[in-house]
Design an enzyme around this catalytic site. Structure first.
Site, PDB file in Angstrom:
ATOM      1  N   ASP A  65      51.676  75.208  59.265  1.00 16.81           N
ATOM      2  CA  ASP A  65      50.863  75.409  60.469  1.00 16.81           C
ATOM      3  C   ASP A  65      50.634  74.035  61.084  1.00 16.81           C
ATOM      4  O   ASP A  65      50.860  73.002  60.448  1.00 16.81           O
ATOM      5  CB  ASP A  65      49.509  76.054  60.091  1.00 16.81           C
ATOM      6  CG  ASP A  65      48.599  76.242  61.301  1.00 16.81           C
ATOM      7  OD1 ASP A  65      49.108  76.554  62.392  1.00 16.81           O
ATOM      8  OD2 ASP A  65      47.376  76.061  61.165  1.00 16.81           O
ATOM      9  N   SER A  66      50.131  74.030  62.305  1.00 21.55           N
ATOM     10  CA  SER A  66      49.789  72.759  62.936  1.00 21.55           C
ATOM     11  C   SER A  66      48.581  72.114  62.258  1.00 21.55           C
ATOM     12  O   SER A  66      48.355  70.917  62.399  1.00 21.55           O
ATOM     13  CB  SER A  66      49.485  72.996  64.417  1.00 21.55           C
ATOM     14  OG  SER A  66      48.474  73.980  64.534  1.00 21.55           O
ATOM     15  N   CYS A  79      51.743  79.845  62.138  1.00 15.88           N
ATOM     16  CA  CYS A  79      51.172  79.306  63.377  1.00 15.88           C
ATOM     17  C   CYS A  79      51.751  80.145  64.509  1.00 15.88           C
ATOM     18  O   CYS A  79      52.977  80.232  64.653  1.00 15.88           O
ATOM     19  CB  CYS A  79      51.573  77.845  63.526  1.00 15.88           C
ATOM     20  SG  CYS A  79      51.097  77.099  65.095  1.00 15.88           S
ATOM     21  N   GLU A  93      38.413  73.175  64.044  1.00 18.19           N
ATOM     22  CA  GLU A  93      38.747  71.929  63.348  1.00 18.19           C
ATOM     23  C   GLU A  93      37.482  71.093  63.114  1.00 18.19           C
ATOM     24  O   GLU A  93      37.430  70.257  62.225  1.00 18.19           O
ATOM     25  CB  GLU A  93      39.784  71.127  64.145  1.00 18.19           C
ATOM     26  CG  GLU A  93      41.161  71.779  64.189  1.00 18.19           C
ATOM     27  CD  GLU A  93      41.934  71.712  62.856  1.00 18.19           C
ATOM     28  OE1 GLU A  93      41.800  70.700  62.152  1.00 18.19           O
ATOM     29  OE2 GLU A  93      42.645  72.676  62.529  1.00 18.19           O
ATOM     30  N   CYS A 128      45.967  83.525  67.012  1.00 17.09           N
ATOM     31  CA  CYS A 128      46.006  82.107  66.636  1.00 17.09           C
ATOM     32  C   CYS A 128      45.408  82.042  65.242  1.00 17.09           C
ATOM     33  O   CYS A 128      44.380  82.683  64.979  1.00 17.09           O
ATOM     34  CB  CYS A 128      45.173  81.283  67.615  1.00 17.09           C
ATOM     35  SG  CYS A 128      44.954  79.572  67.106  1.00 17.09           S
ATOM     36  N   HIS A 187      43.748  79.964  63.785  1.00 12.41           N
ATOM     37  CA  HIS A 187      42.402  79.399  63.665  1.00 12.41           C
ATOM     38  C   HIS A 187      41.310  80.443  63.955  1.00 12.41           C
ATOM     39  O   HIS A 187      40.164  80.255  63.588  1.00 12.41           O
ATOM     40  CB  HIS A 187      42.215  78.237  64.641  1.00 12.41           C
ATOM     41  CG  HIS A 187      42.834  76.959  64.182  1.00 12.41           C
ATOM     42  ND1 HIS A 187      44.178  76.801  64.037  1.00 12.41           N
ATOM     43  CD2 HIS A 187      42.274  75.781  63.818  1.00 12.41           C
ATOM     44  CE1 HIS A 187      44.430  75.569  63.628  1.00 12.41           C
ATOM     45  NE2 HIS A 187      43.291  74.934  63.485  1.00 12.41           N
TER      46      HIS A 187
HETATM   47  N1  DGL Z   1      47.654  77.243  64.542  1.00 17.11           N
HETATM   48  C1  DGL Z   1      47.883  77.358  65.951  1.00 17.11           C
HETATM   49  C2  DGL Z   1      48.240  78.815  66.304  1.00 17.11           C
HETATM   50  O1  DGL Z   1      48.184  79.720  65.472  1.00 17.11           O
HETATM   51  C3  DGL Z   1      46.742  76.903  66.798  1.00 17.11           C
HETATM   52  C4  DGL Z   1      46.327  75.479  66.702  1.00 17.11           C
HETATM   53  C5  DGL Z   1      47.065  74.531  67.586  1.00 17.11           C
HETATM   54  O2  DGL Z   1      46.932  74.576  68.827  1.00 17.11           O
HETATM   55  O3  DGL Z   1      47.803  73.729  67.030  1.00 17.11           O
HETATM   56  O4  DGL Z   1      48.606  79.067  67.425  1.00 17.11           O
END
Ligand code: DGL
Length: 271
Positions: free
Chosen positions: A11-12, A74, A154, A188, A190
Protein backbone atom coordinates in the site's frame (compact mmCIF):
# COMPACT_ATOMS: atom_id res chain seq x y z
CA UNK A 1 4.56 -22.78 -6.36
CA UNK A 2 6.26 -22.82 -2.99
CA UNK A 3 3.37 -22.73 -0.56
CA UNK A 4 5.50 -21.59 2.37
CA UNK A 5 6.53 -18.36 0.63
CA UNK A 6 4.80 -15.27 2.02
CA UNK A 7 1.90 -13.42 0.48
CA UNK A 8 3.18 -9.95 -0.49
CA UNK A 9 0.93 -7.00 0.31
CA UNK A 10 1.60 -3.37 -0.52
CA UNK A 11 0.00 0.00 0.00
CA UNK A 12 1.09 3.61 -0.17
CA UNK A 13 1.07 3.69 3.63
CA UNK A 14 -0.50 1.95 6.59
CA UNK A 15 -4.08 1.76 5.24
CA UNK A 16 -3.38 -1.57 3.54
CA UNK A 17 -2.87 -3.07 6.98
CA UNK A 18 -6.68 -3.33 7.14
CA UNK A 19 -6.42 -5.76 4.22
CA UNK A 20 -3.46 -7.60 5.76
CA UNK A 21 -5.46 -7.95 8.95
CA UNK A 22 -8.39 -9.53 7.08
CA UNK A 23 -6.03 -11.94 5.26
CA UNK A 24 -4.38 -12.89 8.54
CA UNK A 25 -7.75 -13.58 10.12
CA UNK A 26 -8.95 -15.71 7.22
CA UNK A 27 -5.64 -17.47 6.53
CA UNK A 28 -3.80 -17.58 9.89
CA UNK A 29 -1.18 -20.06 8.68
CA UNK A 30 0.09 -17.85 5.89
CA UNK A 31 3.33 -15.88 6.14
CA UNK A 32 2.84 -12.24 5.20
CA UNK A 33 5.21 -9.60 3.89
CA UNK A 34 3.91 -6.02 3.88
CA UNK A 35 5.35 -2.93 2.26
CA UNK A 36 4.02 0.56 3.03
CA UNK A 37 5.51 3.26 0.79
CA UNK A 38 5.05 5.88 3.49
CA UNK A 39 7.80 8.15 2.14
CA UNK A 40 5.79 8.83 -1.02
CA UNK A 41 2.27 8.84 0.41
CA UNK A 42 -0.21 10.08 -0.71
CA UNK A 43 -0.55 8.27 -4.02
CA UNK A 44 -4.11 9.51 -4.33
CA UNK A 45 -3.28 13.01 -5.55
CA UNK A 46 -0.68 11.89 -8.09
CA UNK A 47 -0.98 11.12 -11.80
CA UNK A 48 -1.70 7.64 -13.12
CA UNK A 49 1.79 7.32 -14.58
CA UNK A 50 3.49 8.25 -11.31
CA UNK A 51 1.32 5.86 -9.30
CA UNK A 52 2.01 3.08 -11.79
CA UNK A 53 5.78 3.68 -11.55
CA UNK A 54 5.60 3.60 -7.73
CA UNK A 55 3.47 0.43 -7.82
CA UNK A 56 6.00 -1.32 -10.08
CA UNK A 57 8.83 -0.34 -7.71
CA UNK A 58 6.95 -1.52 -4.63
CA UNK A 59 6.02 -4.81 -6.31
CA UNK A 60 9.62 -5.35 -7.44
CA UNK A 61 10.80 -4.98 -3.85
CA UNK A 62 8.34 -7.62 -2.68
CA UNK A 63 9.29 -9.94 -5.56
CA UNK A 64 12.99 -9.54 -4.71
CA UNK A 65 12.12 -11.10 -1.35
CA UNK A 66 10.08 -13.83 -3.07
CA UNK A 67 6.34 -13.88 -2.64
CA UNK A 68 3.87 -16.42 -3.97
CA UNK A 69 1.03 -13.95 -4.56
CA UNK A 70 0.81 -10.17 -4.61
CA UNK A 71 -2.01 -8.13 -3.12
CA UNK A 72 -2.27 -4.53 -4.22
CA UNK A 73 -3.87 -3.31 -0.98
CA UNK A 74 -4.32 0.22 -2.25
CA UNK A 75 -7.32 1.31 -4.29
CA UNK A 76 -5.36 4.08 -5.99
CA UNK A 77 -2.58 1.72 -7.08
CA UNK A 78 -5.08 -0.96 -8.11
CA UNK A 79 -7.01 1.52 -10.24
CA UNK A 80 -3.88 2.95 -11.83
CA UNK A 81 -1.57 -0.01 -12.13
CA UNK A 82 -3.17 -3.45 -11.77
CA UNK A 83 -3.14 -4.03 -15.55
CA UNK A 84 0.49 -2.85 -15.81
CA UNK A 85 1.56 -5.19 -13.00
CA UNK A 86 -0.28 -8.16 -14.54
CA UNK A 87 1.40 -7.45 -17.89
CA UNK A 88 4.84 -7.21 -16.28
CA UNK A 89 4.45 -10.40 -14.21
CA UNK A 90 2.01 -12.63 -16.11
CA UNK A 91 2.89 -15.74 -14.09
CA UNK A 92 2.36 -14.14 -10.69
CA UNK A 93 -1.14 -14.18 -9.15
CA UNK A 94 -1.94 -10.51 -8.46
CA UNK A 95 -5.09 -9.40 -6.65
CA UNK A 96 -6.28 -5.80 -6.39
CA UNK A 97 -8.88 -4.37 -4.04
CA UNK A 98 -11.28 -2.67 -6.45
CA UNK A 99 -12.97 -5.75 -7.90
CA UNK A 100 -13.56 -7.35 -4.46
CA UNK A 101 -14.92 -3.99 -3.20
CA UNK A 102 -17.29 -3.77 -6.16
CA UNK A 103 -18.47 -7.32 -5.48
CA UNK A 104 -19.14 -6.50 -1.83
CA UNK A 105 -21.11 -3.39 -2.85
CA UNK A 106 -23.28 -5.19 -5.39
CA UNK A 107 -24.06 -7.88 -2.82
CA UNK A 108 -24.96 -5.28 -0.17
CA UNK A 109 -27.06 -2.84 -2.22
CA UNK A 110 -30.73 -3.54 -2.76
CA UNK A 111 -31.61 -0.41 -4.71
CA UNK A 112 -28.57 -0.57 -6.99
CA UNK A 113 -27.71 3.01 -5.99
CA UNK A 114 -24.15 2.87 -4.73
CA UNK A 115 -21.89 5.64 -3.47
CA UNK A 116 -18.13 5.25 -3.57
CA UNK A 117 -15.62 7.37 -1.71
CA UNK A 118 -11.93 7.23 -2.51
CA UNK A 119 -8.91 9.32 -3.35
CA UNK A 120 -8.93 11.92 -6.12
CA UNK A 121 -7.05 9.57 -8.43
CA UNK A 122 -9.33 6.56 -7.84
CA UNK A 123 -12.45 8.65 -8.39
CA UNK A 124 -11.02 10.40 -11.48
CA UNK A 125 -10.09 7.06 -13.09
CA UNK A 126 -13.61 5.61 -12.72
CA UNK A 127 -12.35 2.14 -11.78
CA UNK A 128 -15.23 1.49 -9.36
CA UNK A 129 -17.84 2.56 -11.93
CA UNK A 130 -16.43 0.03 -14.37
CA UNK A 131 -16.04 -2.77 -11.81
CA UNK A 132 -19.58 -2.27 -10.42
CA UNK A 133 -21.16 -2.02 -13.89
CA UNK A 134 -19.47 -5.25 -14.91
CA UNK A 135 -21.39 -6.97 -12.11
CA UNK A 136 -24.60 -4.92 -12.26
CA UNK A 137 -24.94 -2.92 -15.50
CA UNK A 138 -28.00 -1.11 -14.13
CA UNK A 139 -26.33 0.15 -10.96
CA UNK A 140 -26.24 3.91 -10.38
CA UNK A 141 -22.83 4.82 -9.07
CA UNK A 142 -21.82 8.16 -7.63
CA UNK A 143 -18.31 8.81 -6.45
CA UNK A 144 -16.72 11.42 -4.25
CA UNK A 145 -13.05 12.08 -3.55
CA UNK A 146 -12.37 12.44 0.17
CA UNK A 147 -8.69 13.37 0.20
CA UNK A 148 -8.68 14.85 3.70
CA UNK A 149 -9.48 11.45 5.21
CA UNK A 150 -6.03 10.18 4.19
CA UNK A 151 -4.23 12.94 6.09
CA UNK A 152 -6.50 12.52 9.11
CA UNK A 153 -5.84 8.76 9.17
CA UNK A 154 -2.08 9.17 8.88
CA UNK A 155 -2.30 11.67 11.73
CA UNK A 156 -4.18 9.10 13.81
CA UNK A 157 -7.30 11.30 14.09
CA UNK A 158 -10.00 8.71 13.60
CA UNK A 159 -12.95 10.11 15.54
CA UNK A 160 -14.26 13.20 17.28
CA UNK A 161 -15.94 16.39 16.14
CA UNK A 162 -13.41 17.38 13.48
CA UNK A 163 -13.57 13.98 11.79
CA UNK A 164 -17.37 13.96 11.93
CA UNK A 165 -17.52 17.46 10.44
CA UNK A 166 -15.26 16.36 7.57
CA UNK A 167 -17.34 13.20 7.03
CA UNK A 168 -20.54 15.21 7.05
CA UNK A 169 -19.18 17.73 4.54
CA UNK A 170 -18.15 14.96 2.13
CA UNK A 171 -21.11 12.63 2.57
CA UNK A 172 -23.99 15.08 3.07
CA UNK A 173 -24.37 15.96 -0.63
CA UNK A 174 -24.35 12.25 -1.56
CA UNK A 175 -26.80 10.96 1.01
CA UNK A 176 -29.06 13.74 2.18
CA UNK A 177 -31.03 13.78 -1.08
CA UNK A 178 -34.22 12.06 -2.24
CA UNK A 179 -32.86 9.16 -4.30
CA UNK A 180 -30.04 8.51 -1.87
CA UNK A 181 -27.80 5.45 -2.27
CA UNK A 182 -28.34 2.56 0.15
CA UNK A 183 -24.71 1.52 0.17
CA UNK A 184 -21.38 3.26 0.66
CA UNK A 185 -18.13 1.70 -0.53
CA UNK A 186 -15.04 2.73 1.40
CA UNK A 187 -12.90 2.78 -1.75
CA UNK A 188 -9.66 3.64 -0.02
CA UNK A 189 -7.82 1.40 2.39
CA UNK A 190 -7.48 4.25 4.88
CA UNK A 191 -11.21 4.79 5.20
CA UNK A 192 -12.30 1.75 7.28
CA UNK A 193 -10.57 3.55 10.16
CA UNK A 194 -13.41 6.10 10.03
CA UNK A 195 -16.20 3.54 10.17
CA UNK A 196 -17.51 4.85 13.51
CA UNK A 197 -17.55 8.50 12.44
CA UNK A 198 -19.13 7.69 9.07
CA UNK A 199 -21.79 5.50 10.70
CA UNK A 200 -22.59 8.35 13.09
CA UNK A 201 -23.08 10.77 10.19
CA UNK A 202 -25.10 8.38 7.99
CA UNK A 203 -27.19 6.66 10.66
CA UNK A 204 -28.07 2.98 10.61
CA UNK A 205 -29.93 2.57 7.31
CA UNK A 206 -26.95 2.62 4.93
CA UNK A 207 -24.76 -0.44 4.26
CA UNK A 208 -21.08 0.42 4.56
CA UNK A 209 -18.69 -1.96 2.82
CA UNK A 210 -14.97 -2.13 2.27
CA UNK A 211 -12.85 -4.51 0.28
CA UNK A 212 -10.72 -6.00 3.08
CA UNK A 213 -12.87 -9.09 3.74
CA UNK A 214 -13.73 -9.78 0.10
CA UNK A 215 -10.07 -9.37 -0.89
CA UNK A 216 -9.11 -11.96 1.73
CA UNK A 217 -11.72 -14.31 0.23
CA UNK A 218 -10.26 -13.70 -3.26
CA UNK A 219 -6.76 -14.48 -1.94
CA UNK A 220 -7.96 -17.73 -0.40
CA UNK A 221 -9.79 -18.78 -3.59
CA UNK A 222 -6.78 -18.00 -5.75
CA UNK A 223 -4.34 -19.92 -3.53
CA UNK A 224 -6.69 -22.85 -3.19
CA UNK A 225 -7.11 -22.96 -6.96
CA UNK A 226 -3.36 -23.22 -7.55
CA UNK A 227 -2.70 -25.51 -4.59
CA UNK A 228 -0.74 -22.72 -2.94
CA UNK A 229 -2.15 -22.61 0.60
CA UNK A 230 0.47 -23.00 3.32
CA UNK A 231 -0.08 -26.32 5.05
CA UNK A 232 1.87 -25.47 8.22
CA UNK A 233 -0.19 -25.85 11.38
CA UNK A 234 1.49 -23.07 13.34
CA UNK A 235 0.53 -19.42 12.88
CA UNK A 236 2.23 -17.58 10.03
CA UNK A 237 4.73 -14.76 10.56
CA UNK A 238 4.28 -11.17 9.44
CA UNK A 239 7.17 -8.94 8.46
CA UNK A 240 6.80 -5.27 7.54
CA UNK A 241 8.77 -2.89 5.36
CA UNK A 242 8.38 0.87 5.21
CA UNK A 243 10.10 3.52 3.10
CA UNK A 244 10.07 6.08 5.93
CA UNK A 245 10.31 6.34 9.70
CA UNK A 246 9.95 2.95 11.43
CA UNK A 247 8.65 4.41 14.70
CA UNK A 248 5.86 6.27 12.95
CA UNK A 249 4.91 3.18 10.95
CA UNK A 250 4.68 1.19 14.19
CA UNK A 251 2.65 3.86 15.95
CA UNK A 252 0.11 4.66 13.24
CA UNK A 253 0.11 1.14 11.77
CA UNK A 254 -0.86 -0.33 15.13
CA UNK A 255 -4.19 1.48 15.01
CA UNK A 256 -4.94 0.01 11.57
CA UNK A 257 -3.91 -3.55 12.28
CA UNK A 258 -5.62 -3.51 15.67
CA UNK A 259 -2.65 -4.38 17.91
CA UNK A 260 0.70 -2.75 18.74
CA UNK A 261 3.42 -3.35 16.15
CA UNK A 262 6.89 -4.28 17.34
CA UNK A 263 9.58 -2.10 15.72
CA UNK A 264 11.80 -5.22 15.47
CA UNK A 265 9.41 -6.60 12.84
CA UNK A 266 9.63 -3.43 10.74
CA UNK A 267 12.43 -2.78 8.27
CA UNK A 268 13.34 0.49 6.57
CA UNK A 269 13.79 -0.05 2.80
CA UNK A 270 14.60 2.05 -0.22
CA UNK A 271 12.69 1.55 -3.49
N1 DGL B 1 -4.12 3.64 0.26
C1 DGL B 1 -4.63 4.56 -0.71
C2 DGL B 1 -5.91 3.97 -1.35
O1 DGL B 1 -6.43 2.93 -0.95
C3 DGL B 1 -4.92 5.92 -0.18
C4 DGL B 1 -3.78 6.71 0.37
C5 DGL B 1 -3.02 7.51 -0.62
O2 DGL B 1 -3.54 8.49 -1.19
O3 DGL B 1 -1.87 7.14 -0.85
O4 DGL B 1 -6.40 4.55 -2.30
Amino acid sequence: MKADLPIGVFDSGVGGLTVLRAIKKRLPHENLLYLGDTARLPYGTKSRDTVSRYAVQASSKLLERQVKLLVVACNTATAAALDDLQTLWPDLPIIGVVEPGARAACAASQSGRIAVIGTESTVRGGAYHRAIHKINPRAEVIAQACSLFVSLAEEGWLDGSIVEAVASRYLGPLFFTEAAPDCLVLGCTHFPAFYGAIRKVLGDGIRIVDSAETTAVAVEEELRGINGLNSQTSNGRAHFMTTDDVGRFARVGGTFIGHPLDECDIELVNL
